[in-house]
Design a protein around this motif. Structure first.
Motif, PDB file in Angstrom:
ATOM      1  N   LEU A 105      40.240  31.747  35.679  1.00 16.46           N
ATOM      2  CA  LEU A 105      38.970  32.147  35.076  1.00 16.46           C
ATOM      3  C   LEU A 105      38.948  33.639  34.752  1.00 16.46           C
ATOM      4  CD1 LEU A 105      36.433  30.045  37.176  1.00 16.46           C
ATOM      5  CD2 LEU A 105      36.949  29.799  34.731  1.00 16.46           C
ATOM      6  N   LEU A 106      39.552  34.455  35.624  1.00 16.22           N
ATOM      7  CA  LEU A 106      39.633  35.891  35.342  1.00 16.22           C
ATOM      8  C   LEU A 106      40.453  36.162  34.077  1.00 16.22           C
ATOM      9  CD1 LEU A 106      40.154  37.718  38.764  1.00 16.22           C
ATOM     10  CD2 LEU A 106      38.298  38.082  37.112  1.00 16.22           C
ATOM     11  N   ALA A 123      37.307  47.494  33.065  1.00 17.00           N
ATOM     12  CA  ALA A 123      37.038  46.844  34.349  1.00 17.00           C
ATOM     13  C   ALA A 123      37.976  45.661  34.563  1.00 17.00           C
ATOM     14  CB  ALA A 123      35.583  46.388  34.397  1.00 17.00           C
ATOM     15  N   LEU A 124      38.224  44.881  33.514  1.00 18.41           N
ATOM     16  CA  LEU A 124      39.144  43.745  33.619  1.00 18.41           C
ATOM     17  C   LEU A 124      40.571  44.212  33.890  1.00 18.41           C
ATOM     18  CD1 LEU A 124      37.798  41.509  30.704  1.00 18.41           C
ATOM     19  CD2 LEU A 124      37.859  40.888  33.132  1.00 18.41           C
ATOM     20  N   ALA A 125      40.962  45.331  33.300  1.00 14.01           N
ATOM     21  CA  ALA A 125      42.307  45.863  33.550  1.00 14.01           C
ATOM     22  C   ALA A 125      42.488  46.202  35.021  1.00 14.01           C
ATOM     23  CB  ALA A 125      42.545  47.106  32.685  1.00 14.01           C
ATOM     24  N   VAL A 126      41.482  46.825  35.624  1.00 10.96           N
ATOM     25  CA  VAL A 126      41.568  47.169  37.042  1.00 10.96           C
ATOM     26  C   VAL A 126      41.596  45.913  37.903  1.00 10.96           C
ATOM     27  CG1 VAL A 126      40.365  48.291  38.954  1.00 10.96           C
ATOM     28  CG2 VAL A 126      40.453  49.401  36.719  1.00 10.96           C
ATOM     29  N   ILE A 127      40.689  44.988  37.624  1.00 10.97           N
ATOM     30  CA  ILE A 127      40.589  43.764  38.440  1.00 10.97           C
ATOM     31  C   ILE A 127      41.862  42.939  38.353  1.00 10.97           C
ATOM     32  CG2 ILE A 127      39.358  41.572  38.674  1.00 10.97           C
ATOM     33  CD1 ILE A 127      36.833  43.091  37.681  1.00 10.97           C
ATOM     34  N   LEU A 128      42.381  42.762  37.142  1.00  8.74           N
ATOM     35  CA  LEU A 128      43.574  41.929  36.976  1.00  8.74           C
ATOM     36  C   LEU A 128      44.826  42.631  37.469  1.00  8.74           C
ATOM     37  CD1 LEU A 128      42.710  40.153  33.631  1.00  8.74           C
ATOM     38  CD2 LEU A 128      43.288  39.035  35.783  1.00  8.74           C
TER      39      LEU A 128
END
Length: 387
Positions: free
Chosen positions: A12-13, A175-180
């Motif tokens: 999902l991410l 934010a997605l770059a950091v999370i992933l």
């Protein structure tokens, strides 16, 4: 690579990262009518704010597949997110038109990296049983992203202006770059390939497009993309005014729901390529219905549901037809290439036919494209059976 357990949370991410990739197109499309105020006096050149991404997709789709396989899928995904975040951040600074187009060109490379690396990683972290459903979910990223932009992005633009949408997109991508970056650490690194040399690229294209396994999803995708956006563009004026708004809004959602329900169910019993073939056949029949009854709301929704089978089945076919990770990356790159080509030629072709010869010519051309998609899949299936 097969897994016993599907990592749905991580899938999902990655899918959300796909929404960000689709928004690289959609953030311009949904506010295109406002772009002239942002860049007054550029005339027809304004269209390049959308098509610049597609042009690079046509040129570098397969090259991107090879490069992603060489630098690593996790690194490519996170790097593409950072590049996309940086370009959106720059676009929020009220650039000149020339610099804005330059950021769109670089953003096109970011988009390609995302749409090649993300589905390859999804296939890796899915079990054999759930891989079809996971890839079908990935296939919804464009439709869902455009819906989210319409529901949330447009109110943001109405309140704070067009540049606020670019800024918001940049922040989300960062934010997605950091999370992933953190989440993908637990995913085993896939074997890397050697970086392709410039002299090898013609042979690489020939190898991929001559393979009935790697080229099949991309071959069908060319005809699907030539139809999908163009239908949503040229059909609405023929729908009765009292139904038009509902049908136009419902068609993308109907396609997504069909893909995630009927498509996922069918994948448990038949091969993904057969789902795609069924989708093309039903789409052709639905278009004949629309040919005889222009703008019929029921025919529009049935057509959208039929195209949903093509959408999900095409992505699910990639890991089914290609067991090697690098072959999947090449197949994803080819699909990105033909998809951009289809998007680039479909709408201008249909608009021209409509203007020159009327509705029947346009409807006949769409019907022929759906028939061609079915025939090319049948032909490639015969080659695979013989080979």
């Amino acid at each position: 690579m097969t897994r016993e357990k599907t990592r749905w949370g991580l899938i999902l991410l990655i899918w959300v990262a796909g929404l960000g990739a689709a928004a690289q197109y959609g953030k311009i499309s949904v506010v295109f009518y406002r772009m002239e105020a942002l860049f007054p006096g550029v005339g027809h050149w304004l269209g390049f704010t959308v098509s610049m991404v597609a042009v690079l997709g046509i040129l570098f789709g397969i090259v991107t597949g090879a490069v992603v396989a060489a630098i690593g899928f996790r690194r490519a995904l996170v790097g593409a997110l950072w590049i996309g975040a940086a370009m959106s951040g720059l676009q929020a600074l009220d650039l000149s038109f020339g610099l804005f187009l330059l950021t769109r060109a670089v953003e096109g490379l970011s988009h390609l990296g995302l749409v090649v690396a993300a589905p390859t990683l999804i296939a890796q972290i899915s079990s054999e049983r759930n891989r079809g459903a996971a890839m079908t979910l990935w296939g919804t990223f464009f439709g869902v992203s455009f819906t989210v932009l319409a529901w949330l992005g447009l109110p943001l633009v109405d309140r704070y202006g067009v540049l606020s949408l670019f800024a918001a997109h940049g922040l989300i991508m960062a934010a997605l770059a950091v999370i992933l970056h953190l989440a993908l650490r637990s995913v085993p690194a896939l074997p890397r390939q050697s970086m392709p040399q410039l002299s090898e690229l013609p042979r690489l294209h020939l190898t991929i497009y001559s393979s009935p396994w790697m080229s099949a999803p991309a071959a069908g995708w060319l005809f699907y993309t030539a139809c999908f956006v163009s239908i949503l563009t040229v059909i609405p004026p023929f729908i009765a005014p009292e139904w038009r708004g509902f049908v136009v809004g419902a068609m993308p959602l109907t396609s997504i729901l069909s893909s995630m329900s009927i498509g996922v169910l069918l994948l448990r019993y038949i091969q993904a390529v057969q789902v795609v073939q069924l989708g093309f056949g039903l789409s052709m029949l639905s278009m004949i219905w629309l040919w005889s009854m222009p703008g019929d709301p029921a025919a529009c929704l049935v057509l959208a549901a039929s195209m949903g089978l093509i959408q999900g089945g095409s992505f699910a076919a990639i890991p089914q037809l290609n067991s090697a990770v690098v072959d999947r990356a090449y197949a994803q790159g080819a699909l990105a290439q033909t998809g951009n080509l289809g998007n680039g030629i479909g709408t201008p072709l249909m608009v021209a036919l409509l203007a020159l010869s009327g509705y029947s010519s346009m409807a006949g051309a769409v019907t022929l494209l759906f028939l061609s998609g079915l025939l090319v899949h049948l032909f490639l299936a015969r080659l695979r059976a013989d080979g």
